[in-house]
Design a protein around this motif. Structure first.
Motif, PDB file in Angstrom:
ATOM      1  N   ARG A  87       0.892  -1.216  -0.063  1.00 21.73           N
ATOM      2  CA  ARG A  87      -0.077   0.019  -0.004  1.00 21.73           C
ATOM      3  C   ARG A  87       0.959   1.356   0.091  1.00 21.73           C
ATOM      4  O   ARG A  87       0.429   2.271  -0.539  1.00 21.73           O
ATOM      5  CB  ARG A  87      -0.902  -0.004   1.218  1.00 21.73           C
ATOM      6  CG  ARG A  87      -1.952  -1.244   1.250  1.00 21.73           C
ATOM      7  CD  ARG A  87      -2.904  -0.996   2.552  1.00 21.73           C
ATOM      8  NE  ARG A  87      -2.214  -1.137   3.772  1.00 21.73           N
ATOM      9  CZ  ARG A  87      -1.964  -2.256   4.433  1.00 21.73           C
ATOM     10  NH1 ARG A  87      -2.007  -3.208   3.653  1.00 21.73           N
ATOM     11  NH2 ARG A  87      -1.072  -2.102   5.402  1.00 21.73           N
TER      12      ARG A  87
ATOM     13  N   VAL B 245      -6.494   3.473   0.335  1.00 25.38           N
ATOM     14  CA  VAL B 245      -5.997   2.347   0.014  1.00 25.38           C
ATOM     15  C   VAL B 245      -6.187   1.255   1.197  1.00 25.38           C
ATOM     16  O   VAL B 245      -5.451   0.067   1.132  1.00 25.38           O
ATOM     17  CB  VAL B 245      -4.576   2.263  -0.621  1.00 25.38           C
ATOM     18  CG1 VAL B 245      -4.545   3.210  -1.745  1.00 25.38           C
ATOM     19  CG2 VAL B 245      -3.685   3.018   0.605  1.00 25.38           C
TER      20      VAL B 245
ATOM     21  N   VAL C   1      -6.588  -2.737   0.542  1.00 26.59           N
ATOM     22  CA  VAL C   1      -5.669  -3.423  -0.216  1.00 26.59           C
ATOM     23  C   VAL C   1      -4.626  -4.367   0.538  1.00 26.59           C
ATOM     24  O   VAL C   1      -4.216  -3.994   1.412  1.00 26.59           O
ATOM     25  CB  VAL C   1      -4.733  -2.426  -1.016  1.00 26.59           C
ATOM     26  CG1 VAL C   1      -3.704  -3.403  -1.936  1.00 26.59           C
ATOM     27  CG2 VAL C   1      -5.665  -1.549  -2.201  1.00 26.59           C
TER      28      VAL C   1
ATOM     29  N   GLU D 118       0.057  -6.816  -2.399  1.00 27.36           N
ATOM     30  CA  GLU D 118      -0.527  -6.865  -3.649  1.00 27.36           C
ATOM     31  C   GLU D 118       0.301  -5.904  -4.590  1.00 27.36           C
ATOM     32  O   GLU D 118      -0.065  -4.652  -4.778  1.00 27.36           O
ATOM     33  CB  GLU D 118      -2.070  -6.418  -3.477  1.00 27.36           C
ATOM     34  CG  GLU D 118      -3.022  -7.475  -3.053  1.00 27.36           C
ATOM     35  CD  GLU D 118      -4.594  -7.299  -3.388  1.00 27.36           C
ATOM     36  OE1 GLU D 118      -4.720  -7.256  -4.462  1.00 27.36           O
ATOM     37  OE2 GLU D 118      -5.049  -7.021  -2.529  1.00 27.36           O
TER      38      GLU D 118
ATOM     39  N   LYS E 184      -0.557  -4.063  -7.964  1.00 28.08           N
ATOM     40  CA  LYS E 184      -1.454  -3.106  -8.088  1.00 28.08           C
ATOM     41  C   LYS E 184      -0.750  -1.402  -7.797  1.00 28.08           C
ATOM     42  O   LYS E 184      -1.546  -0.707  -7.416  1.00 28.08           O
ATOM     43  CB  LYS E 184      -2.486  -3.184  -6.865  1.00 28.08           C
ATOM     44  CG  LYS E 184      -3.541  -4.286  -7.143  1.00 28.08           C
ATOM     45  CD  LYS E 184      -4.834  -4.197  -6.009  1.00 28.08           C
ATOM     46  CE  LYS E 184      -5.810  -5.193  -6.326  1.00 28.08           C
ATOM     47  NZ  LYS E 184      -7.095  -4.992  -5.357  1.00 28.08           N
TER      48      LYS E 184
ATOM     49  N   LEU F  13      -2.683   1.829  -6.700  1.00 26.94           N
ATOM     50  CA  LEU F  13      -2.372   2.412  -5.557  1.00 26.94           C
ATOM     51  C   LEU F  13      -1.846   4.116  -5.695  1.00 26.94           C
ATOM     52  O   LEU F  13      -2.137   5.067  -5.212  1.00 26.94           O
ATOM     53  CB  LEU F  13      -1.229   1.824  -4.847  1.00 26.94           C
ATOM     54  CG  LEU F  13      -1.637   0.281  -4.289  1.00 26.94           C
ATOM     55  CD1 LEU F  13      -0.374  -0.435  -3.989  1.00 26.94           C
ATOM     56  CD2 LEU F  13      -2.677   0.356  -3.046  1.00 26.94           C
TER      57      LEU F  13
END
Length: 676
Positions: free
Chosen positions: A68, A277, A280, A284, A287, A291
């Protein structure tokens, strides 16, 4: 002197001797809340130099948050659009990766390009925790060094930064604003168990976010104006009875609570950018774009508060530095996509479990499981493993036997790769060894904005098999296969519901022999995959063919051709060079697959083992292997998934099963699409 007086004297002497030790221990314990700082005085001087004493400094706090934290890229992008550059940065955990890259001079767009232009899972290696961690990040550090250079110190960065870490030795927070850039970077994200502690001036440092996700108090020691960018975690779909989830959430409770306490203390004074975010998952990494965009939007939501901050500081200095870094970044990114290779700036040693195949080979199709050792330095990589070799398919006799495997890769001029590999197996039942080895030289070139990859390769495979072994039952004696191959692979970057996901074409010339007789063939393969992204529907068509140039018939079928069959006559065709069972001088196949990849389906086990890219598909294989238009048919179901550890190390797994018309029965198999 009587006995009682002697004992009293001894006791008093012992107290005098050991009192300082006890006092020191008590003092160490009571000093646990006092940070240890490196370079703090110089840090203050650098901040003062940036402001000239004419205004209050502007500080920026970048919180931890694992994947994140890439939202901070979007925050920095918006700040720069508004002409705001912080006078210093306070960071910890993954926020320090973004913070350190920014402090070193990279622009937000350059940071985004650096982290999105590579497959992050290729920059980490999984191994046994002999140094305290499961993951080795030597490739990540080398990739960054290819842009920023090897010799870099925090005290020399363009923007002063303090990285907050925790020390296992003193049990105290260690604040670092000077020292080797890569040592501090590695320590900043050293999450316990996942990464090894990092040695620094006698300390064993771990991720500072383990105790405090948002070190706001520290920022207010140097400025009255502070921007705080947070990436808290607030996913409400977690299974809170899963042991791994319980462990992760337990870590999160303490560090979140400490960060919230400090944030609330200064809530009226800070400009708080709460990045949207929080839903999330912490690993991850795929992404990055999402993000960064969310970070940008969250920062824009604080436009009014940011409007009062000073602007236009240090732009000339940054502009010149970023221009020179862009040249290095371009060079690094030009070489990476060809082989996903990173030149190692320092030697790397890893010991750990291995599960691999020999790569793209035609004579063998098994996989190896064992304990391996990997060494990499510069452009050379060597791997060796001791364990077992397995065949798991109805087309072969199931077998498992001890094996030693090894492979060496060397990368030259970015475009060339040379490989050597070998597998030494031992058939316990037959009491005989089996040997496979090979070599490959390949050159690759990217064009059409890196969407078209062209390659030319020359490979040599050798296999030594004895008649009474069951492992490679269709080969006997000593066999070699030499292949010259040209390939073109097209991967288009599209944003449409219907997409041509990929397309490929290959042409090959092959020599198959037993060192007594040699046969020659030409083959081709053409493939295309189409995707309907909104619902995850996809289809693939592969057409291929192999033709005997000597007119001798018996064209061999290889596992890599993709025809699912357990028919022994068909699979052994052409393997005995001195006999002929099928006069046809061709094998032509058509493989079609229609599948569904559920959108948004990515379950996990405690967010540690992730299931990604899962699909279910129906396959239909047609094979024209005779001089009549009467194809052999194989029809079945194929399940595919990718099991990922922390979103980093990925194991692509395929299970298939169906009806094989050629064999008149059921065909099945389990495959791992890996390379050693």
């Amino acid at each position: 002197m009587n006995t009682s007086k002697r004992l009293l004297l001894i006791a008093l002497m012992a107290l005098l001797i050991f009192a300082p030790l006890f006092a020191g221990q008590a003092g160490d314990i009571l000093s646990a809340d006092r940070p240890i700082a490196y370079g703090e005085a110089a840090f203050r001087a650098r901040v003062l130099e940036r402001t000239g004493g004419e205004r209050s400094p502007v500080g920026l706090v970048l919180s931890g948050g694992s994947a994140r934290a890439f939202a901070h890229i979007g925050v920095l992008r918006y700040l720069e659009e508004e002409g705001i550059i912080p006078d210093f940065i306070i960071s910890n955990s993954m926020g320090s990766i973004v913070g350190l890259l920014y402090s070193a001079g990279l622009s937000p767009d350059q940071i985004y390009s650096a982290v999105s232009g590579v497959s992050l899972q290729t920059l980490f290696d999984f191994g046994l925790p002999v140094q305290g961690g499961l993951l080795d990040s030597s490739r990540l550090l080398s990739n960054i060094a290819s842009v920023l250079g090897d010799d870099l110190d925090l005290a020399d960065l363009t923007i002063p930064i303090i990285v907050a870490t925790e020390d296992l030795v003193t049990k105290r927070t260690v604040l670092i604003s000077e020292g080797n850039f890569y040592t501090v970077l590695e320590a900043s994200y050293a999450l316990p168990v996942y990464f090894s502690p990092v040695e620094f001036h006698g300390h064993l440092l771990i991720d500072g976010g383990i105790t405090n996700l948002v070190p706001v108090n520290l920022a207010f020691e140097y400025a009255d104006t502070v921007i705080v960018s947070t990436t808290f975690y607030d996913l409400d779909t977690l299974d809170l009875k899963d042991p791994l989830t319980i462990l992760n959430v337990s870590f999160d409770i303490g560090k979140r609570r400490r960060g919230v306490e400090e944030l609330k203390r200064h809530l009226d004074d800070v400009i708080w950018i709460r990045n949207a975010v929080e839903d999330v998952s912490f690993m991850e990494f795929s992404k990055v774009e999402y993000l960064a965009q969310k970070g940008y939007e969250s920062a824009r939501g604080q436009k009014e508060k940011l409007a009062s901050l000073p602007r236009g500081q240090q732009w000339a200095e940054l502009s010149e530095l970023r221009s020179s870094l862009q040249v290095k970044l371009n060079k690094s990114q030009d070489s990476y996509p060809l082989y996903e290779h990173v030149t190692m700036h320092s030697p790397s040693h890893i010991v750990g479990p291995t599960l691999a195949t020999e790569g793209r080979t035609d004579l063998t199709d098994d996989f190896n499981l064992g304990l391996g050792y990997a060494f990499a330095t510069g452009d050379l990589g060597v791997r060796a493993a001791l364990g077992g070799t397995f065949s798991l398919a109805s087309s072969d006799t199931f077998s498992a036997m001890p094996a030693f495997t090894a492979k060496a890769d060397y990368y030259l001029f970015s475009h060339l790769r040379g490989s050597l590999y070998t597998s030494l197996l031992y058939d316990v039942g037959a009491g005989l060894p089996l040997l496979s080895l090979g070599a490959n030289v390949e050159g690759r070139y990217l064009t059409l904005s890196d969407q078209l990859r062209l390659s030319l390769s020359q490979s040599y495979e050798h296999l030594s098999v004895f008649d009474d072994t069951s492992h490679y039952q269709y080969w006997t004696g000593h066999t070699f296969l030499a292949t010259s191959r040209f390939e073109a692979e097209l991967n288009l970057d599209q944003e449409k519901p219907w997409q041509l996901d990929s397309a490929g074409l290959s042409l090959s010339y092959q020599l198959l022999g037993d060192y007594g007789a040699v046969r020659s063939f030409i083959d081709f393969k053409a493939s295309s995959e189409v995707l309907y992204e909104p619902i995850g529907l996809w289809g693939e068509v592969v057409g291929w063919g192999r033709f005997a140039l000597d007119g001798g018939g018996d064209v061999p079928l290889f596992t890599s051709d993709g025809f699912h069959s357990a028919d022994k006559a068909l699979r052994s065709q052409g393997h005995e060079l001195n006999t002929t069972s099928n006069p046809a001088n061709h094998l032509v196949g058509l493989n079609t697959t229609i599948g569904w990849r559920p959108v948004g389906f990515s379950p996990s086990l405690g967010e540690v083992l992730l299931i990604k890219n899962s699909s279910i598909a129906i396959y239909t294989d047609l094979l024209f292997a005779a001089n009549s238009f009467n194809p052999k048919v194989s029809l079945g179901l194929e399940l595919h998934t990718e099991i990922s550890l922390l979103g980093i190390s990925t194991l692509p797994t395929t299970i298939y099963g169906g009806w094989d018309q050629a064999a008149g029965g059921f065909v099945w198999g389990l495959a791992f699409t890996l390379s050693l």
